[in-house]
Design a protein around this motif. Structure first.
Motif, PDB file in Angstrom:
ATOM      1  N   SER A  63     -28.516  93.281  17.697  1.00 34.19           N
ATOM      2  CA  SER A  63     -29.654  93.029  18.586  1.00 34.19           C
ATOM      3  C   SER A  63     -29.326  91.927  19.572  1.00 34.19           C
ATOM      4  CB  SER A  63     -30.886  92.628  17.778  1.00 34.19           C
ATOM      5  OG  SER A  63     -30.715  91.340  17.214  1.00 34.19           O
ATOM      6  N   TYR A  64     -30.044  91.932  20.688  1.00 34.50           N
ATOM      7  CA  TYR A  64     -29.822  90.908  21.703  1.00 34.50           C
ATOM      8  C   TYR A  64     -30.159  89.520  21.163  1.00 34.50           C
ATOM      9  CZ  TYR A  64     -29.937  88.319  26.050  1.00 34.50           C
ATOM     10  OH  TYR A  64     -29.699  87.384  27.020  1.00 34.50           O
ATOM     11  N   GLU A  65     -31.303  89.398  20.509  1.00 30.10           N
ATOM     12  CA  GLU A  65     -31.697  88.091  19.989  1.00 30.10           C
ATOM     13  C   GLU A  65     -30.726  87.611  18.918  1.00 30.10           C
ATOM     14  OE1 GLU A  65     -33.798  85.817  20.975  1.00 30.10           O
ATOM     15  OE2 GLU A  65     -34.180  87.120  22.684  1.00 30.10           O
ATOM     16  N   GLY A  66     -30.197  88.558  18.130  1.00 27.34           N
ATOM     17  CA  GLY A  66     -29.207  88.188  17.133  1.00 27.34           C
ATOM     18  C   GLY A  66     -27.930  87.671  17.770  1.00 27.34           C
ATOM     19  N   LEU A  67     -27.494  88.341  18.847  1.00 27.22           N
ATOM     20  CA  LEU A  67     -26.300  87.914  19.565  1.00 27.22           C
ATOM     21  C   LEU A  67     -26.502  86.530  20.164  1.00 27.22           C
ATOM     22  CD1 LEU A  67     -23.466  88.783  20.682  1.00 27.22           C
ATOM     23  CD2 LEU A  67     -24.691  89.489  22.748  1.00 27.22           C
ATOM     24  N   ARG A  68     -27.662  86.325  20.778  1.00 31.11           N
ATOM     25  CA  ARG A  68     -27.958  85.023  21.393  1.00 31.11           C
ATOM     26  C   ARG A  68     -27.982  83.911  20.334  1.00 31.11           C
ATOM     27  NH1 ARG A  68     -32.447  81.884  22.537  1.00 31.11           N
ATOM     28  NH2 ARG A  68     -32.309  80.715  24.500  1.00 31.11           N
ATOM     29  N   SER A  69     -28.624  84.197  19.213  1.00 30.23           N
ATOM     30  CA  SER A  69     -28.698  83.208  18.141  1.00 30.23           C
ATOM     31  C   SER A  69     -27.312  82.850  17.625  1.00 30.23           C
ATOM     32  CB  SER A  69     -29.577  83.742  17.004  1.00 30.23           C
ATOM     33  OG  SER A  69     -29.624  82.838  15.934  1.00 30.23           O
TER      34      SER A  69
ATOM     35  N   ARG B 173     -16.706  78.296  17.162  1.00 28.03           N
ATOM     36  CA  ARG B 173     -15.408  78.971  17.088  1.00 28.03           C
ATOM     37  C   ARG B 173     -14.291  78.265  17.855  1.00 28.03           C
ATOM     38  NH1 ARG B 173     -14.527  83.929  15.586  1.00 28.03           N
ATOM     39  NH2 ARG B 173     -13.271  84.417  17.431  1.00 28.03           N
ATOM     40  N   CYS B 174     -14.633  77.330  18.742  1.00 34.89           N
ATOM     41  CA  CYS B 174     -13.579  76.625  19.458  1.00 34.89           C
ATOM     42  C   CYS B 174     -13.954  75.164  19.656  1.00 34.89           C
ATOM     43  CB  CYS B 174     -13.268  77.295  20.810  1.00 34.89           C
ATOM     44  SG  CYS B 174     -14.441  76.913  22.117  1.00 34.89           S
ATOM     45  N   ARG B 175     -13.052  74.390  20.203  1.00 35.56           N
ATOM     46  CA  ARG B 175     -13.219  72.940  20.369  1.00 35.56           C
ATOM     47  C   ARG B 175     -14.386  72.562  21.272  1.00 35.56           C
ATOM     48  NH1 ARG B 175      -9.058  74.718  23.292  1.00 35.56           N
ATOM     49  NH2 ARG B 175      -7.502  74.307  21.676  1.00 35.56           N
ATOM     50  N   LEU B 176     -14.831  73.463  22.120  1.00 36.55           N
ATOM     51  CA  LEU B 176     -15.906  73.129  23.051  1.00 36.55           C
ATOM     52  C   LEU B 176     -17.223  72.863  22.331  1.00 36.55           C
ATOM     53  CD1 LEU B 176     -15.192  75.619  25.992  1.00 36.55           C
ATOM     54  CD2 LEU B 176     -14.458  73.238  25.720  1.00 36.55           C
ATOM     55  N   ALA B 177     -17.349  73.344  21.093  1.00 36.87           N
ATOM     56  CA  ALA B 177     -18.558  73.074  20.314  1.00 36.87           C
ATOM     57  C   ALA B 177     -18.717  71.582  20.039  1.00 36.87           C
ATOM     58  CB  ALA B 177     -18.522  73.846  19.000  1.00 36.87           C
ATOM     59  N   GLU B 178     -17.600  70.849  20.079  1.00 44.17           N
ATOM     60  CA  GLU B 178     -17.639  69.419  19.762  1.00 44.17           C
ATOM     61  C   GLU B 178     -18.070  68.563  20.952  1.00 44.17           C
ATOM     62  OE1 GLU B 178     -13.736  68.523  18.425  1.00 44.17           O
ATOM     63  OE2 GLU B 178     -13.783  69.984  16.771  1.00 44.17           O
ATOM     64  N   THR B 179     -17.968  69.091  22.165  1.00 43.96           N
ATOM     65  CA  THR B 179     -18.247  68.289  23.357  1.00 43.96           C
ATOM     66  C   THR B 179     -19.431  68.778  24.173  1.00 43.96           C
ATOM     67  OG1 THR B 179     -16.644  69.612  24.628  1.00 43.96           O
ATOM     68  CG2 THR B 179     -15.832  67.602  23.566  1.00 43.96           C
ATOM     69  N   ARG B 180     -19.929  69.973  23.896  1.00 47.85           N
ATOM     70  CA  ARG B 180     -21.044  70.502  24.683  1.00 47.85           C
ATOM     71  C   ARG B 180     -22.339  69.764  24.359  1.00 47.85           C
ATOM     72  NH1 ARG B 180     -21.061  75.613  20.729  1.00 47.85           N
ATOM     73  NH2 ARG B 180     -22.694  74.917  19.281  1.00 47.85           N
ATOM     74  N   THR B 181     -23.277  69.797  25.300  1.00 54.50           N
ATOM     75  CA  THR B 181     -24.651  69.374  25.022  1.00 54.50           C
ATOM     76  C   THR B 181     -25.423  70.527  24.416  1.00 54.50           C
ATOM     77  OG1 THR B 181     -24.606  67.803  26.846  1.00 54.50           O
ATOM     78  CG2 THR B 181     -26.764  68.442  26.015  1.00 54.50           C
ATOM     79  N   GLN B 182     -25.288  71.704  25.028  1.00 54.95           N
ATOM     80  CA  GLN B 182     -25.901  72.913  24.484  1.00 54.95           C
ATOM     81  C   GLN B 182     -25.167  74.138  25.013  1.00 54.95           C
ATOM     82  OE1 GLN B 182     -30.019  73.454  25.854  1.00 54.95           O
ATOM     83  NE2 GLN B 182     -29.641  71.894  27.403  1.00 54.95           N
ATOM     84  N   VAL B 183     -25.304  75.234  24.306  1.00 57.30           N
ATOM     85  CA  VAL B 183     -24.715  76.501  24.728  1.00 57.30           C
ATOM     86  C   VAL B 183     -25.513  77.045  25.905  1.00 57.30           C
ATOM     87  CG1 VAL B 183     -24.268  78.887  24.035  1.00 57.30           C
ATOM     88  CG2 VAL B 183     -23.823  77.007  22.434  1.00 57.30           C
ATOM     89  N   VAL B 184     -24.802  77.562  26.903  1.00 55.52           N
ATOM     90  CA  VAL B 184     -25.446  78.179  28.064  1.00 55.52           C
ATOM     91  C   VAL B 184     -25.215  79.678  27.954  1.00 55.52           C
ATOM     92  CG1 VAL B 184     -25.553  78.249  30.586  1.00 55.52           C
ATOM     93  CG2 VAL B 184     -25.008  76.099  29.411  1.00 55.52           C
ATOM     94  N   PHE B 185     -26.197  80.386  27.396  1.00 57.12           N
ATOM     95  CA  PHE B 185     -25.989  81.798  27.079  1.00 57.12           C
ATOM     96  C   PHE B 185     -26.225  82.694  28.290  1.00 57.12           C
ATOM     97  CE2 PHE B 185     -27.323  85.881  25.062  1.00 57.12           C
ATOM     98  CZ  PHE B 185     -26.115  86.158  24.427  1.00 57.12           C
ATOM     99  N   SER B 186     -27.383  82.566  28.930  1.00 57.98           N
ATOM    100  CA  SER B 186     -27.691  83.479  30.031  1.00 57.98           C
ATOM    101  C   SER B 186     -28.974  83.058  30.721  1.00 57.98           C
ATOM    102  CB  SER B 186     -27.855  84.911  29.510  1.00 57.98           C
ATOM    103  OG  SER B 186     -29.058  85.023  28.751  1.00 57.98           O
TER     104      SER B 186
END
Length: 264
Positions: free
Chosen positions: A83-89, A96-109
Motif C-alpha cells: 500500500s502507498y501508506e505502508g510504503l510511506r511509513s 538503511r544508509c548513513r543519511l538516517a544519522e544526519t537528516r532532520t526528517q525524511v522527505v518522501f513526496s
C-alpha cells in the motif's frame, strides 16, 4: 511561447512573463514575493481538473533500482509494503544508509498520489529537510508556476519526489550505496502512482533515471524511458534562477512532455 488554452488567464499571464524573462534575460524573478501557498493557488487557478484514463503505463518491478553506471554497494533485497501508506511509513522510518544519522526528517513526496506526472529531483536540500516536503522555496514556487503553464498542478495532477529521500550533508552529491539503498522507494512510488510520464529535473536525476552519463544539454530534447514510463529530462528550476537563458529550453521540454502525456 504558445499558451495552453484561451480560457486559462493565469496560465497565459505566466507564459507571457516567462517569455519576457527568456527574451530579456532579466535576473529578477516575478514570483519572489509569493508564498508557496500563493504559488499553488495560482497553479490551481491555471488548470482544470482532469480525470485519470483507464489503464496506465507498464509498472516497474518493485524494489528495482534506477539505472546508473555507478557501481553500487551490495545491499539486502527489500520487500516493500503493497500500500502507498505502508510504503510511506517504511520510508519515514528508514535507517538503511548513513543519511538516517544526519537528516532532520525524511522527505518522501508532495502532490497527488494518483498523478498523471511524476517530477523527480536529486535529493532534499536544507529547506526540504526542515519542512519534510520536496521543492519548497523559490525554486519550488517557480516549478509550480511553470507546470501551471502546461495545465499541470501538484495539487491534482503532479506528484513530486527525489531519487534520495534524505538530505546529503552539505548538499553533496549522493553516493552509490545511498542511491542503492533508497532506490526501492522510488520504484515503489512509481508502481503505486502509475503516472503517464516522468520529468527528471537536473543533471543527477536525469543521469540516474536514463542510465546515461552525459551532460544534461545532450540528454534533453528527446523522450527516454524508465521502467516502461516515458521520461523527459530538463533543467532544475533552481538552475533557471541562476541562468535565465535556459528558460526557453525548459519551456520547450515542457511542450515535449505535454505532447507525450496527451498521446497516452
Amino acid at each position: 511561447v504558445q499558451t495552453v488554452r484561451e480560457d486559462r488567464p493565469v496560465a497565459e499571464e505566466a507564459a507571457r512573463l516567462l517569455r519576457q524573462r527568456a527574451e530579456a534575460g532579466g535576473s529578477k524573478l516575478f514570483l519572489e514575493g509569493m508564498t508557496r501557498d500563493e504559488a499553488l493557488a495560482l497553479a490551481t487557478e491555471a488548470r482544470s481538473p482532469q480525470s485519470r484514463p483507464a489503464g496506465g503505463p507498464t509498472r516497474p518491478d518493485r524494489g528495482r533500482a534506477p539505472a546508473s553506471t555507478a557501481e553500487p554497494a551490495a545491499t539486502e533485497p527489500v520487500e516493500l509494503p503493497a500500500s502507498y501508506e505502508g510504503l510511506r511509513s517504511e520510508a519515514l522510518s528508514c535507517t538503511r544508509c548513513r543519511l538516517a544519522e544526519t537528516r532532520t526528517q525524511v522527505v518522501f513526496s508532495d502532490g497527488a498520489a494518483d498523478a498523471r506526472l511524476v517530477v523527480v529531483g536529486e535529493a532534499p536540500g536544507a529547506n526540504e529537510d526542515a519542512t519534510g516536503l520536496p521543492f519548497v522555496g523559490a525554486a519550488g514556487r517557480y516549478l509550480d508556476l511553470l507546470l501551471a503553464c502546461v495545465d499541470l498542478s501538484r495539487k491534482e495532477s503532479v506528484y513530486i519526489c527525489n531519487v534520495l529521500k534524505c538530505r546529503p550533508p552539505g548538499n553533496r552529491n549522493p553516493l552509490p550505496d545511498e542511491i542503492e539503498a533508497c532506490s526501492p522507494f522510488l520504484t515503489g512510488q512509481l508502481e503505486l502512482v502509475a503516472p503517464k510520464a516522468l520529468l527528471a529535473v537536473g543533471t543527477f536525476a536525469a543521469q540516474a533515471l536514463t542510465g546515461i552519463q552525459r551532460p544534461l544539454g545532450k540528454l534533453r530534447g528527446e523522450v527516454h524511458a524508465y521502467q516502461g514510463i516515458p521520461l523527459v529530462v530538463t533543467y532544475h528550476p533552481a538552475a533557471l534562477l541562476r541562468n535565465p537563458g535556459w528558460v526557453r529550453s525548459f519551456w520547450d521540454d515542457l511542450q515535449l512532455l505535454r505532447t507525450v502525456m496527451d498521446e497516452r
